[in-house]
Every structure is written in C-alpha cells, then in structure tokens.
Write a protein that holds these residues in place. Structure first.
Motif, PDB file in Angstrom:
ATOM      1  N   PRO A 171       0.281  -5.191   0.716  1.00  0.00           N
ATOM      2  CA  PRO A 171       1.278  -5.123  -0.365  1.00  0.00           C
ATOM      3  C   PRO A 171       2.689  -4.874   0.155  1.00  0.00           C
ATOM      4  O   PRO A 171       3.650  -5.469  -0.335  1.00  0.00           O
ATOM      5  CB  PRO A 171       0.788  -3.952  -1.218  1.00  0.00           C
ATOM      6  N   PHE A 172       2.815  -3.992   1.169  1.00  0.00           N
ATOM      7  CA  PHE A 172       4.137  -3.722   1.738  1.00  0.00           C
ATOM      8  C   PHE A 172       4.648  -4.926   2.519  1.00  0.00           C
ATOM      9  O   PHE A 172       5.856  -5.219   2.507  1.00  0.00           O
ATOM     10  CB  PHE A 172       4.078  -2.483   2.639  1.00  0.00           C
ATOM     11  N   ALA A 173       3.739  -5.616   3.211  1.00  0.00           N
ATOM     12  CA  ALA A 173       4.139  -6.814   3.958  1.00  0.00           C
ATOM     13  C   ALA A 173       4.681  -7.878   3.006  1.00  0.00           C
ATOM     14  O   ALA A 173       5.719  -8.494   3.266  1.00  0.00           O
ATOM     15  CB  ALA A 173       2.957  -7.357   4.757  1.00  0.00           C
ATOM     16  N   LEU A 185      14.578  -8.573  -9.344  1.00  0.00           N
ATOM     17  CA  LEU A 185      13.473  -9.511  -9.507  1.00  0.00           C
ATOM     18  C   LEU A 185      12.136  -8.844  -9.165  1.00  0.00           C
ATOM     19  O   LEU A 185      11.111  -9.144  -9.774  1.00  0.00           O
ATOM     20  CB  LEU A 185      13.675 -10.745  -8.608  1.00  0.00           C
ATOM     21  N   MET A 186      12.171  -7.923  -8.186  1.00  0.00           N
ATOM     22  CA  MET A 186      10.948  -7.234  -7.779  1.00  0.00           C
ATOM     23  C   MET A 186      10.360  -6.459  -8.966  1.00  0.00           C
ATOM     24  O   MET A 186       9.163  -6.557  -9.260  1.00  0.00           O
ATOM     25  CB  MET A 186      11.233  -6.279  -6.622  1.00  0.00           C
ATOM     26  N   ALA A 187      11.207  -5.674  -9.631  1.00  0.00           N
ATOM     27  CA  ALA A 187      10.735  -4.875 -10.769  1.00  0.00           C
ATOM     28  C   ALA A 187      10.315  -5.766 -11.932  1.00  0.00           C
ATOM     29  O   ALA A 187       9.294  -5.510 -12.593  1.00  0.00           O
ATOM     30  CB  ALA A 187      11.825  -3.909 -11.211  1.00  0.00           C
ATOM     31  N   GLN A 188      11.098  -6.812 -12.180  1.00  0.00           N
ATOM     32  CA  GLN A 188      10.763  -7.719 -13.276  1.00  0.00           C
ATOM     33  C   GLN A 188       9.440  -8.429 -13.026  1.00  0.00           C
ATOM     34  O   GLN A 188       8.628  -8.602 -13.942  1.00  0.00           O
ATOM     35  CB  GLN A 188      11.884  -8.742 -13.458  1.00  0.00           C
ATOM     36  N   ALA A 189       9.213  -8.838 -11.783  1.00  0.00           N
ATOM     37  CA  ALA A 189       7.965  -9.524 -11.444  1.00  0.00           C
ATOM     38  C   ALA A 189       6.772  -8.598 -11.608  1.00  0.00           C
ATOM     39  O   ALA A 189       5.724  -8.995 -12.130  1.00  0.00           O
ATOM     40  CB  ALA A 189       8.026 -10.050 -10.012  1.00  0.00           C
ATOM     41  N   ALA A 190       6.944  -7.346 -11.161  1.00  0.00           N
ATOM     42  CA  ALA A 190       5.854  -6.379 -11.303  1.00  0.00           C
ATOM     43  C   ALA A 190       5.539  -6.145 -12.780  1.00  0.00           C
ATOM     44  O   ALA A 190       4.369  -6.064 -13.175  1.00  0.00           O
ATOM     45  CB  ALA A 190       6.213  -5.066 -10.623  1.00  0.00           C
ATOM     46  N   PHE A 198      -1.023  -2.381  -7.334  1.00  0.00           N
ATOM     47  CA  PHE A 198       0.031  -2.358  -6.318  1.00  0.00           C
ATOM     48  C   PHE A 198       0.125  -3.713  -5.628  1.00  0.00           C
ATOM     49  O   PHE A 198       1.223  -4.256  -5.423  1.00  0.00           O
ATOM     50  CB  PHE A 198      -0.270  -1.263  -5.287  1.00  0.00           C
ATOM     51  N   ILE A 199      -1.033  -4.268  -5.287  1.00  0.00           N
ATOM     52  CA  ILE A 199      -1.052  -5.597  -4.661  1.00  0.00           C
ATOM     53  C   ILE A 199      -0.514  -6.645  -5.622  1.00  0.00           C
ATOM     54  O   ILE A 199       0.293  -7.507  -5.257  1.00  0.00           O
ATOM     55  CB  ILE A 199      -2.482  -5.957  -4.216  1.00  0.00           C
ATOM     56  N   LEU A 200      -0.946  -6.567  -6.885  1.00  0.00           N
ATOM     57  CA  LEU A 200      -0.543  -7.550  -7.885  1.00  0.00           C
ATOM     58  C   LEU A 200       0.963  -7.525  -8.110  1.00  0.00           C
ATOM     59  O   LEU A 200       1.611  -8.580  -8.207  1.00  0.00           O
ATOM     60  CB  LEU A 200      -1.282  -7.270  -9.196  1.00  0.00           C
ATOM     61  N   GLY A 201       1.549  -6.326  -8.177  1.00  0.00           N
ATOM     62  CA  GLY A 201       2.981  -6.219  -8.429  1.00  0.00           C
ATOM     63  C   GLY A 201       3.825  -6.810  -7.318  1.00  0.00           C
ATOM     64  O   GLY A 201       4.751  -7.596  -7.558  1.00  0.00           O
ATOM     65  N   SER A 202       3.502  -6.465  -6.062  1.00  0.00           N
ATOM     66  CA  SER A 202       4.311  -6.941  -4.941  1.00  0.00           C
ATOM     67  C   SER A 202       4.092  -8.428  -4.673  1.00  0.00           C
ATOM     68  O   SER A 202       5.042  -9.168  -4.389  1.00  0.00           O
ATOM     69  CB  SER A 202       4.000  -6.132  -3.679  1.00  0.00           C
ATOM     70  N   THR A 203       2.838  -8.879  -4.785  1.00  0.00           N
ATOM     71  CA  THR A 203       2.565 -10.292  -4.490  1.00  0.00           C
ATOM     72  C   THR A 203       3.003 -11.218  -5.629  1.00  0.00           C
ATOM     73  O   THR A 203       3.240 -12.402  -5.405  1.00  0.00           O
ATOM     74  CB  THR A 203       1.071 -10.511  -4.199  1.00  0.00           C
ATOM     75  N   LYS A 204       3.124 -10.678  -6.842  1.00  0.00           N
ATOM     76  CA  LYS A 204       3.649 -11.487  -7.945  1.00  0.00           C
ATOM     77  C   LYS A 204       5.093 -11.873  -7.682  1.00  0.00           C
ATOM     78  O   LYS A 204       5.500 -13.025  -7.900  1.00  0.00           O
ATOM     79  CB  LYS A 204       3.546 -10.703  -9.252  1.00  0.00           C
ATOM     80  N   GLN A 236      -4.679 -12.995  -1.404  1.00  0.00           N
ATOM     81  CA  GLN A 236      -4.879 -14.388  -1.000  1.00  0.00           C
ATOM     82  C   GLN A 236      -4.843 -15.308  -2.208  1.00  0.00           C
ATOM     83  O   GLN A 236      -4.186 -16.359  -2.188  1.00  0.00           O
ATOM     84  CB  GLN A 236      -6.219 -14.533  -0.278  1.00  0.00           C
ATOM     85  N   ILE A 237      -5.526 -14.910  -3.283  1.00  0.00           N
ATOM     86  CA  ILE A 237      -5.552 -15.742  -4.488  1.00  0.00           C
ATOM     87  C   ILE A 237      -4.167 -15.816  -5.118  1.00  0.00           C
ATOM     88  O   ILE A 237      -3.688 -16.896  -5.481  1.00  0.00           O
ATOM     89  CB  ILE A 237      -6.577 -15.179  -5.496  1.00  0.00           C
ATOM     90  N   ILE A 238      -3.491 -14.676  -5.233  1.00  0.00           N
ATOM     91  CA  ILE A 238      -2.193 -14.653  -5.913  1.00  0.00           C
ATOM     92  C   ILE A 238      -1.143 -15.460  -5.146  1.00  0.00           C
ATOM     93  O   ILE A 238      -0.399 -16.261  -5.721  1.00  0.00           O
ATOM     94  CB  ILE A 238      -1.710 -13.200  -6.099  1.00  0.00           C
ATOM     95  N   ILE A 239      -1.096 -15.252  -3.836  1.00  0.00           N
ATOM     96  CA  ILE A 239      -0.043 -15.886  -3.032  1.00  0.00           C
ATOM     97  C   ILE A 239      -0.258 -17.387  -2.908  1.00  0.00           C
ATOM     98  O   ILE A 239       0.641 -18.187  -3.187  1.00  0.00           O
ATOM     99  CB  ILE A 239       0.032 -15.227  -1.642  1.00  0.00           C
ATOM    100  N   PHE A 240      -1.460 -17.785  -2.507  1.00  0.00           N
ATOM    101  CA  PHE A 240      -1.660 -19.193  -2.147  1.00  0.00           C
ATOM    102  C   PHE A 240      -2.026 -20.075  -3.335  1.00  0.00           C
ATOM    103  O   PHE A 240      -1.848 -21.294  -3.258  1.00  0.00           O
ATOM    104  CB  PHE A 240      -2.713 -19.304  -1.042  1.00  0.00           C
TER     105      PHE A 240
END
Length: 430
Positions: free
Chosen positions: A22-24, A42-47, A281-287, A336-340
């Motif tokens: 998530p941090f990466a 954008l980070m906060a809005q995406a989360a 946490f993963i969903l927020g950052s990768t979104k 992996q699912i969210i990003i790709f």
C-alpha cells in the motif's frame, strides 16, 4: 522521465527494498501527481470514492461469517461429511481435504481462511497416517485456494467493484470452474497417493454413514444453500446475503453446535478487523494509483501495444495470464486486481472478451499467486500448520499447480461454458 515510467520505477524500487505494497503504491502515486502537477487531494478523493460503494460492506461481513462458522464448529462437520464420502479411498484424507475445502469455500469467500479452517483439522490427521508433511500441507494450500473461486468470493467482489460487473453473475460463473478444479485436484491427489502408498482403508463406500454425517452436519450444509440460493432467487442482494451469513453463523455456532465462546467471538471480530483494515488501506492507496493510470491514458497505450494482436484474443489472454502469474509471485491478490484490472480490462473488452470470463480468469491467476513464493499466503498458512519450511512446501505444491494451469488454458482457448449459468439465470449480458 514521463509520468508512467516514473510511477513504475518508484513502485518497483520501493517494493524491492521491502516497502509494504500500500505504501509503495502510495509513493508511486505521489510521484505521478508531482510530475503531472496534479493536487495531492486526489489521494484523499480517490480513497473516499474507493470506500463509498455499498457492496464493499460485503467483504467484512463474509469474512466475519466465515470466522463464526469456523469457530462455531462447522468446519469439523464438513470434514466429517467429506470423510464419509471419499475417506475410504486411496489418499482418502487428501481427498477429504479437497472436498471439505470445496464445502467451506462456499462459506468463507477466502483462500487463506479456507486453508486455515480445514488444514488445521486434516493436516495433522494426514501426518499421523504417514503422509509426507510437505504433501499434506500442499494439499490444504492448493485446495484452500478454491475459496477465492467458489462463491461467495472476496476477490470476485473486489473485481466487481473495480469494473462494475454484476456480483451475482460473477458468483454464478465461479461455480462450475471451482467444482471442475476441485475434481482435477482430487485426481492429482489420488494419483500421487497411489504412487506413494498414502492412506486408504479399503472399505467400500456406504450410504448409511454418509447420510448420518449429512444429518449431523445439516446446519453447515444449509449455509451455502441459504446464502447463495437467496442471492440467485432474488430474495436478497449479495450485501444482504453477507448479513444473513453472519446472523446464521452466529446462531448455529452459539445455539446449535455451541462451539462459540466469548473468547472465540473476540478472536473472530479481531481477525475480521485486521483483515478489513488491511483491505481498506490497500484499496484506498491503490485506487488513487489506478485513477492516475487512467489519467496518464496508460490503458490506451496498452491497447495500442496489442493492436496488432486484435485478431488473436487468445494470445492476448495468454500473455496477460503469464504476466499475472509472474506478478502474483510478488504482489498480493487485492492490489494486483485493483491496479492491473484498470490497465487490462478496457483492452480485453475491446477484443470482445466477456467481462465475466475475464473476472474468473483474473481470480484464477490470483489463486496461483496464493501458491507461489515468496508472497504465497496459502503456503505460509499451510507451512505453519504442517511445521515445514516455506521452501519445502513450495516443492510439494508443484504437482498440484497443474490443474490450475490446465484451467487457465481452458479459460483462454474455450470459455463459453463459463457464462452458461449466468446467461441461463439472468440472460445473456449486453
């Protein structure tokens, strides 16, 4: 350096030095925002938009339901049913593990949870019967991965949230591949058990003990019937079904099987909180990462890259599958699912590949990620239970990867059968 290359470089470098995923993804997104001169808001809005969809509540509820059913004693009942069904054959306990995982997969929605619930019962029993420890652990790990395919599946829910594909259609589409994969795993387990002389009492199958076990475990068997039957009959939505699953698991575990205690309830809620906290946490950052991918028009670039292969959709799917399997060795399934998916979904739909088929294909490749080091979660769970090293169990699981690879090839070259059930129930997708 342009935005996409900088994001990719930061993401790969931070992961290589051990920064959590998530941090990466967050650092890569910050780098992309800086080079594109886009406000950091954008980070906060995406989360916020990632947490907004109501179906997201389905994930923690199904996780909690699976925990309540495991802690309440349902897993033992399912193992007993499987024991009476296939336990007398060569490699009986290995076959019992696969069948029990198929049953429990319809309760938990999680591969690692299925591995833990069933493996904690069957792995020690297999070891006592003379199974090699790494083989016993490998069976539980490989069969446990079915928890991500047989509905309700948390990974299918994540895919649906990312792509707006219907969750009930994905659930229906996952039933047949999950069952076929389970049978293929049973064949491999049986052949290996015959070769090495593992298990088998030689007793003939009898209906009496099976029916008795089914009666004793009827409340466990009824759980997937109520949950999935209610969804497909239109009685309640997937989100409501998750709530029903929690209530059912609590009631049966507390009042019928009486396996739930205050300590076990606390453990179930604690486990659910940790898992969903990690997921959010993963969903927020990768979104945010996925939105920036769209802003940089990376999907269009990928589409242009594959433009010459438009006449060969099977080749594109095969290349994506190989990429997913390699990436899955290093990246957890949810990011992996969210990003790709944000990158490849526009490509495959433009090639005429059914979104539901691609969802099943994506989750199937993620299941291989559960079984390949160094991030193979199922391997770590099974290795801890069987008390062997991750290297040892990684060798033991190799033959059990064959059914997964065969299934991926079936999805690539012949996939019309995947959408048969969804089309039969809901009609062909537009």
């Amino acid at each position: 350096m342009n935005g996409p290359l900088l994001m990719a470089a930061v993401f790969v470098f931070t992961m290589a030095i051990g920064v959590p995923i998530p941090f990466a993804a967050g650092l890569a997104t910050v780098a992309g925002l800086m080079i594109a001169d886009i406000p950091m808001t954008l980070m906060a809005q995406a989360a916020w938009t990632a947490f907004e969809p109501f179906p997201l509540v389905t994930i923690p509820l199904f996780i909690l339901a699976g925990q309540l059913m495991e802690q309440g004693g349902m897993s033992e009942k399912l193992v007993n049913i499987a024991q009476k069904l296939v336990g007398a054959y060569k490699g009986g306990l290995g076959l019992v593990t696969v069948v029990a995982c198929m049953f429990f997969a319809a309760l938990s929605g999680s591969g690692p949870a299925t591995t833990a619930a069933i493996g904690s019962i069957t792995i020690p029993a297999m070891q006592e019967e003379g199974y090699r420890s790494r083989f016993a652990g490998a069976i539980a790990a490989a069969a446990g991965a079915l928890g991500s395919m047989i509905p309700p599946s948390n990974l299918l829910i994540i895919f649906a949230l990312v792509t707006d594909v219907s969750i009930p259609r994905l659930f229906l589409a996952g039933i047949v591949p999950g069952i076929i994969l389970g049978f293929m795993l049973m064949i491999v387990v049986f052949l290996l058990s015959v070769r090495h002389g593992y298990g088998g009492t030689g007793e003939k199958f009898r209906w009496g003990p099976l029916l008795e076990a089914l009666w004793e475990g009827k409340w466990a068997v009824l759980a997937p019937v109520i949950i999935l039957g209610g969804i497909y009959a239109g009685i309640f939505t997937p989100s409501e079904a998750a709530g029903v699953a929690v209530a059912y698991g609590f009631f049966v575990g507390l009042f019928i099987y009486k396996g739930l205690t205050w300590a076990k309830l606390f453990s179930a809620f604690k486990f659910t909180a940790i898992v969903i906290g990690t997921v959010l946490f993963i969903l927020g950052s990768t979104k945010a990462f996925g939105q920036l991918v769209t802003i940089f028009d990376i999907p269009a670039s990928v589409l242009g890259l594959f433009q010459g292969l438009a006449e060969f959709p099977w080749l594109v799917m095969l290349m994506i599958g190989i990429f997913y399997i390699i990436v899955g060795m290093w990246l957890e399934s949810i990011p992996q699912i969210i990003i790709f998916t944000a990158v490849f979904f526009p490509l495959v739909t433009s090639l005429g590949i059914d979104p539901v088929v691609f969802g099943i294909f994506t989750v199937m490749t993620c299941e291989i990620g559960f079984l390949t080091p160094p991030i193979g979660v199922n391997l770590f769970v099974a290795a801890r239970i069987s008390r062997v090293s991750i290297e040892d169990i990684s060798v033991g699981v190799l033959p059990l990867l064959v059914p997964y690879l065969v299934m991926i090839l079936m999805l690539v070259f012949y996939n019309e059968w995947v959408t048969f059930l969804p089309d039969l129930v809901y009609g062909p997708s537009l």
